[in-house]
Enzyme design. Structure first.
Site, PDB file in Angstrom:
ATOM      1  N   ASP A  52      41.517  43.633  38.820  1.00  0.00           N
ATOM      2  CA  ASP A  52      42.138  43.310  40.106  1.00  0.00           C
ATOM      3  C   ASP A  52      43.283  44.363  40.538  1.00  0.00           C
ATOM      4  O   ASP A  52      43.977  44.929  39.850  1.00  0.00           O
ATOM      5  CB  ASP A  52      42.509  41.898  40.064  1.00  0.00           C
ATOM      6  CG  ASP A  52      41.589  40.799  40.350  1.00  0.00           C
ATOM      7  OD1 ASP A  52      40.099  41.223  39.726  1.00  0.00           O
ATOM      8  OD2 ASP A  52      41.764  39.734  40.412  1.00  0.00           O
ATOM      9  N   HIS A 194      44.206  43.596  35.246  1.00  0.00           N
ATOM     10  CA  HIS A 194      44.784  44.380  36.253  1.00  0.00           C
ATOM     11  C   HIS A 194      44.798  45.760  35.696  1.00  0.00           C
ATOM     12  O   HIS A 194      45.425  45.990  34.889  1.00  0.00           O
ATOM     13  CB  HIS A 194      45.999  43.904  36.723  1.00  0.00           C
ATOM     14  CG  HIS A 194      45.747  42.358  37.101  1.00  0.00           C
ATOM     15  ND1 HIS A 194      46.027  41.401  36.346  1.00  0.00           N
ATOM     16  CD2 HIS A 194      45.593  41.824  38.236  1.00  0.00           C
ATOM     17  CE1 HIS A 194      45.628  40.148  36.828  1.00  0.00           C
ATOM     18  NE2 HIS A 194      45.657  40.350  38.212  1.00  0.00           N
TER      19      HIS A 194
HETATM   20 ZN   LIG Z   1      45.158  39.988  42.605  1.00  0.00          ZN
END
Ligand SMILES: [Zn+2]
Length: 227
Positions: A52, A194
Site C-alpha cells: 500500500d 507498504h
Molecule cells: Zn495506506
C-alpha cells in the site's frame, strides 16, 4: 473325522478370503493416498503479498527488482498523489505483470468524509492509474480498512482487505515482520505491507524465500478473490 476335515477346509477358505480382502483394502487406501498426494502436489497453497501507499521513488524500484529475480507477482494499491512524478514506476509495475489497485487519491478515511468526496477521492486515483496504464483498477483497498457500503452503489469496484497485518510501517523491523507472518500464515492469506520502507522491502524478500520453501505459491489478489 470327515466333519472335522470339512470344517478345517472351510476355515482355510475363510482365512484365505480374509487375507485377500485385507490385501484389497490396503491397496485401495494406498491409491487414495496417492491421489490426494498428487493433487496437492499440483495445486500449491496460495498467498498474496500486497503493498500500500506507493509508489515510492526510493524503494519501489528495489522491490520490483527483487520480485522479478524471484519470479513473484504482487498487488500494489497506489495512492493517487504518490503517482504524480512517479508515472514511470506505475508503468514498470504494470509491465512486470503485477496487479494495480486503488488506495484513494490522498489516503483519506472514507468513513469520515461525505459520500460525494469519498467518490471523488476514488475516481481521481482511478483516473491517474488509467492515464498511465490504460486500465481502470477493479480493486480498491480503503485506507485504514474503513470502507462504506453506500459507495458500492456508485463505485463499481471490489474492496480488498487483508488477513495478515505485518505492521511493517510501525515496527520497521525485519525480524518482527517475519515473526508476524510466520505465526499467522495460512492458505489464501492476503498479507498487508507498504513499499515505502527499506525494512519492508527486505522483509518481503525474506517472506517470499521462506514461504516458497514451505510450498506456497504467490499470486495477485484477483486470483484469491475471483474463483
Ligand atoms: Zn495506506
Amino acid at each position: 473325522m470327515k466333519k472335522i476335515r470339512t470344517f478345517a477346509v472351510t476355515l482355510s477358505w475363510v482365512f484365505l478370503l480374509l487375507v485377500f480382502f485385507l490385501f484389497l483394502r490396503q491397496n485401495k487406501s494406498a491409491e487414495v493416498f496417492h491421489a490426494v498426494h498428487v493433487r496437492t502436489g499440483q495445486e500449491l497453497p496460495k498467498v498474496a503479498l500486497t503493498f500500500d501507499d506507493g509508489p515510492s521513488r526510493q524503494y519501489t524500484p528495489k522491490l520490483l527488482e527483487g520480485l522479478r529475480e524471484r519470479g513473484i507477482l504482487a498487488t500494489f494499491f497506489l495512492t493517487g498523489k504518490n503517482i504524480e512524478g512517479n508515472e514511470e514506476l506505475v508503468s514498470m509495475i504494470q509491465e512486470e505483470g503485477h496487479l494495480i489497485g486503488n488506495h484513494t487519491y490522498s489516503h483519506v478515511c472514507l468513513n469520515q468524509i461525505s459520500q460525494i468526496r469519498a467518490k471523488e477521492e476514488i475516481e481521481k486515483a482511478s483516473n491517474k492509474i488509467y492515464e498511465i496504464t490504460g486500465e481502470y483498477p477493479v480493486f480498491i483497498r480503503p485506507p485504514f480498512g474503513e470502507w462504506r457500503q453506500d459507495l458500492e452503489l456508485s463505485i463499481d469496484m471490489l474492496p480488498v482487505f487483508w488477513d495478515i497485518d505485518t505492521l511493517d510501517w510501525k515496527s520497521k523491523s525485519v525480524p518482527d515482520i517475519l515473526k508476524i507472518v510466520e505465526s499467522q500464515i495460512h492458505e489464501n492469506a492476503i498479507i498487508l505491507m507498504h513499499d515505502g520502507y527499506e525494512t519492508s522491502v527486505e522483509a518481503a524478500f525474506k517472506i517470499i524465500d521462506l514461504l516458497k520453501e514451505n510450498g506456497y505459491e504467490f499470486v495477485t489478489v484477483d486470483r484469491l478473490l475471483i474463483l
